[in-house]
Scaffold this motif. Structure first.
Motif, short mmCIF file in Angstrom:
data_model
loop_
_atom_site.label_atom_id
_atom_site.label_comp_id
_atom_site.label_asym_id
_atom_site.label_seq_id
_atom_site.Cartn_x
_atom_site.Cartn_y
_atom_site.Cartn_z
N SER A 13 1.93 -11.09 -0.95
CA SER A 13 0.78 -11.13 -0.05
C SER A 13 1.14 -10.65 1.35
N GLU A 14 2.39 -10.90 1.79
CA GLU A 14 2.78 -10.42 3.12
C GLU A 14 2.76 -8.89 3.17
N GLN A 15 3.32 -8.27 2.14
CA GLN A 15 3.30 -6.81 2.11
C GLN A 15 1.86 -6.28 2.05
N LYS A 16 1.05 -6.95 1.25
CA LYS A 16 -0.36 -6.54 1.11
C LYS A 16 -1.09 -6.63 2.45
N ASN A 17 -0.84 -7.70 3.20
CA ASN A 17 -1.52 -7.87 4.48
C ASN A 17 -0.98 -6.92 5.55
N PHE A 18 0.33 -6.66 5.51
CA PHE A 18 0.89 -5.69 6.45
C PHE A 18 0.35 -4.30 6.15
N GLN A 19 0.10 -4.01 4.89
CA GLN A 19 -0.48 -2.71 4.54
C GLN A 19 -1.85 -2.52 5.19
N LYS A 20 -2.58 -3.61 5.36
CA LYS A 20 -3.87 -3.51 6.05
C LYS A 20 -3.68 -3.05 7.50
N VAL A 21 -2.59 -3.52 8.12
CA VAL A 21 -2.27 -3.08 9.48
C VAL A 21 -1.91 -1.59 9.48
N LEU A 22 -1.08 -1.20 8.51
CA LEU A 22 -0.71 0.21 8.40
C LEU A 22 -1.93 1.09 8.14
N ASP A 23 -2.85 0.59 7.32
CA ASP A 23 -4.07 1.35 7.03
C ASP A 23 -4.92 1.52 8.29
N ALA A 24 -4.94 0.48 9.13
CA ALA A 24 -5.69 0.59 10.40
C ALA A 24 -5.05 1.63 11.30
N PHE A 25 -3.72 1.70 11.30
CA PHE A 25 -3.01 2.73 12.07
C PHE A 25 -3.35 4.11 11.53
N SER A 26 -3.40 4.24 10.22
CA SER A 26 -3.74 5.53 9.61
C SER A 26 -5.15 5.95 9.98
N ALA A 27 -6.09 5.01 9.93
CA ALA A 27 -7.47 5.34 10.28
C ALA A 27 -7.59 5.79 11.73
N LYS A 28 -6.73 5.26 12.59
CA LYS A 28 -6.78 5.58 14.01
C LYS A 28 -6.12 6.91 14.32
N THR A 29 -5.04 7.22 13.58
CA THR A 29 -4.21 8.38 13.96
C THR A 29 -4.17 9.50 12.94
N GLY A 30 -4.56 9.20 11.70
CA GLY A 30 -4.47 10.22 10.65
C GLY A 30 -3.14 10.22 9.93
N ALA A 31 -2.16 9.45 10.39
CA ALA A 31 -0.85 9.41 9.74
C ALA A 31 -0.93 8.66 8.41
N LYS A 32 -0.15 9.11 7.44
CA LYS A 32 0.04 8.35 6.22
C LYS A 32 1.23 7.40 6.43
N THR A 33 1.26 6.32 5.66
CA THR A 33 2.38 5.39 5.76
C THR A 33 2.93 5.09 4.38
N GLN A 34 4.20 4.76 4.35
CA GLN A 34 4.85 4.36 3.10
C GLN A 34 5.73 3.15 3.40
N PHE A 35 5.48 2.04 2.70
CA PHE A 35 6.26 0.83 2.92
C PHE A 35 7.30 0.67 1.81
N VAL A 36 8.54 0.34 2.22
CA VAL A 36 9.63 0.13 1.28
C VAL A 36 10.14 -1.30 1.47
N SER A 37 10.06 -2.10 0.41
CA SER A 37 10.54 -3.48 0.50
C SER A 37 12.05 -3.51 0.28
N THR A 38 12.78 -4.12 1.21
CA THR A 38 14.24 -4.11 1.17
C THR A 38 14.83 -5.32 0.46
N GLY A 39 14.02 -6.36 0.21
CA GLY A 39 14.61 -7.63 -0.18
C GLY A 39 15.25 -8.28 1.05
N ASP A 40 15.96 -9.37 0.84
CA ASP A 40 16.48 -10.14 1.98
C ASP A 40 17.60 -9.43 2.73
N ASN A 41 18.37 -8.58 2.06
CA ASN A 41 19.54 -7.99 2.71
C ASN A 41 19.18 -6.67 3.39
N VAL A 42 18.46 -6.79 4.50
CA VAL A 42 17.96 -5.61 5.21
C VAL A 42 19.11 -4.72 5.68
#
Length: 440
Positions: A51-80
């Motif tokens: 759910s955290e990734q899903k909700n952060f994607q909403k933020v990224l989507d808002a950035f995309s709508a504002k700027t036209g940029a596409k985004t790609q999220f990569v989950s690292t697990g705990d060991n960033v």
């Protein structure tokens, strides 16, 4: 991540303002283009999933709508640290990393991986965030990290029904909390569910007790290892924590069961279908588990009280958080910097605040954007604390000491939960592990 531009095209200035300082990044842009990052992709790495990734994607989507940029999220697990390091070595560095530990942010900066935040991002931080957040995002006076998501780790969550049936009021002091726990136990329900299987929860217990009992100056010194873990103040805090661990009435299932209970399981023991305890200590994110996994209504079936003052000290406010940093080696670092500038705005924070499971350290975010009164109260407590907030101590430490499963502070506090009889010996073991990690 993104490389900062030292000069901005004057033709983009008005557009940048219109877009909340997210324009003018990444490639040629005309002054009349309302999607200045069209055709560009920003890669973001972070620990979030579910759910955290899903909700952060909403933020990224808002950035995309504002700027036209596409985004790609990569989950690292705990060991960033390990995952990002391998991506950099492989020539596949993300543009932005959401770093969950101060120690890792410092490590990245010291390795020369990070680009300082742009002047736009810095001015937004200065205007909207308490100075303590700038301090934790900086290394040697240079601001590298923007704290987008915060955690309030000084909240004790409880079942209102359980406390009401036992005739218990929410306590104001640590001693009152233990006394309330005994009353709960006498009524047939254990006081606390403890997630001992996850060592990080035990560090949070220690940090709240230590900050309240020893005070912020010693807390800062211990976090930076300017104070040894063998100091009397550490032994005193361990002794205080040990009294809780020793008390069979207070911990659901006793120490053995606590060591076999992970964080979600500890929440289930209070808010699940068959409760075993009336209270569970952990951060504001308990609410998300109670609501999403067990259907509890926050403020009605699940509520919190602030972690109470210990031994005549001040009630602690311990926080954690995820900081957005920009990697120099990111393929689209300039556009990534624009994302960080956007994340610094209250507009970006409002997107996730509305979705739930989120606190922002941005004091310009309207509290009305949060979805319920309990979250609003938690957020207000964090904002009102200002510079008295102290960042999670284990997250400030080198990962080998404060952030590794089965090692360092996590393991030693699990050992202490298993046998809390000798706080001095535990303090000595903590000092030995800390000295090795900080030296390394």
């Amino acid at each position: 991540m993104m490389r900062r531009r030292t000069t901005l095209l004057t033709g983009c200035t008005a557009l940048a303002l219109a877009l909340g300082a997210t324009a003018c990044g990444g490639g040629p842009v005309s002054a009349g283009d309302d999607k200045p990052l069209s055709g560009q992709t920003v890669t973001v790495a972070g620990v979030w999933s579910g759910s955290e990734q899903k909700n952060f994607q909403k933020v990224l989507d808002a950035f995309s709508a504002k700027t036209g940029a596409k985004t790609q999220f990569v989950s690292t697990g705990d060991n960033v640290s390990t995952v990002v390091g391998s991506k950099i070595e492989g020539g596949n560095a993300p543009d932005v990393v959401m770093v969950p530990q101060v120690g890792v942010l410092q490590q990245f900066a010291q390795k020369g991986w990070l680009t300082p935040l742009s002047a736009t991002a810095q001015s937004t931080v200065d205007a909207g965030f308490a100075p303590v957040w700038k301090k934790y995002g900086s290394v040697d006076g240079t601001l590298y990290g923007l704290y987008f998501k915060a955690a309030h780790k000084s909240t004790v969550w409880y079942s209102p029904d359980a406390l009401a049936q036992a005739g218990v009021d929410t306590p104001k002091t640590y001693d009152d909390m233990l006394k309330a726990g005994h009353t709960l136990s006498d009524s047939g329900l254990a006081a606390f569910s403890v997630a001992g299987q996850d060592g990080w929860t035990l560090t949070d217990w220690f940090e709240n007790i230590y900050l309240s009992q020893a005070g912020p100056e010693k807390y800062d010194a211990l976090a930076a290892h300017r104070l040894k873990w063998t100091d009397a103040s550490v032994v005193t805090a361990l002794d205080t924590l040990g009294k809780l661990f020793k008390d069979k009435q207070l911990i659901a299932g006793g120490r053995t069961e606590a060591l076999n209970t992970d964080f979600p399981g500890s929440v289930e023991k209070v808010f699940g279908p068959k409760p075993d305890a009336g209270m569970v200590y952990e951060g504001d994110f308990v609410a998300g588990v109670a609501k999403d996994q067990f259907g509890r209504t926050i403020g009605k079936d699940a509520d919190f009280f602030p972690f109470p003052a210990v031994g005549g000290g001040t009630a602690p406010v311990v926080s954690g958080g995820d900081a957005a940093v920009v990697l120099k080696d990111g393929k689209n670092a300039a556009a990534g910097m624009k994302l960080v500038e956007y994340l610094a705005t209250p507009d970006a924070a409002a997107v996730w605040a509305g979705a739930g499971g989120f606190l922002s350290p941005n004091r310009k975010l309207d509290l009305a954007k949060y979805g319920d009164d309990v979250t609003r109260a938690t957020a207000k407590s964090l904002i009102d604390a200002g510079d008295t907030v102290r960042f999670d101590m284990s997250d400030q430490a080198p990962a080998a000491f404060g952030g590794t499963k089965g090692a360092g502070e996590w393991k030693l506090l699990q050992d202490f939960l298993r046998d809390p009889s000798d706080p001095k010996a535990t303090a000595a073991q903590l000092e030995s592990a800390a000295a090795k990690a900080y030296q390394g």
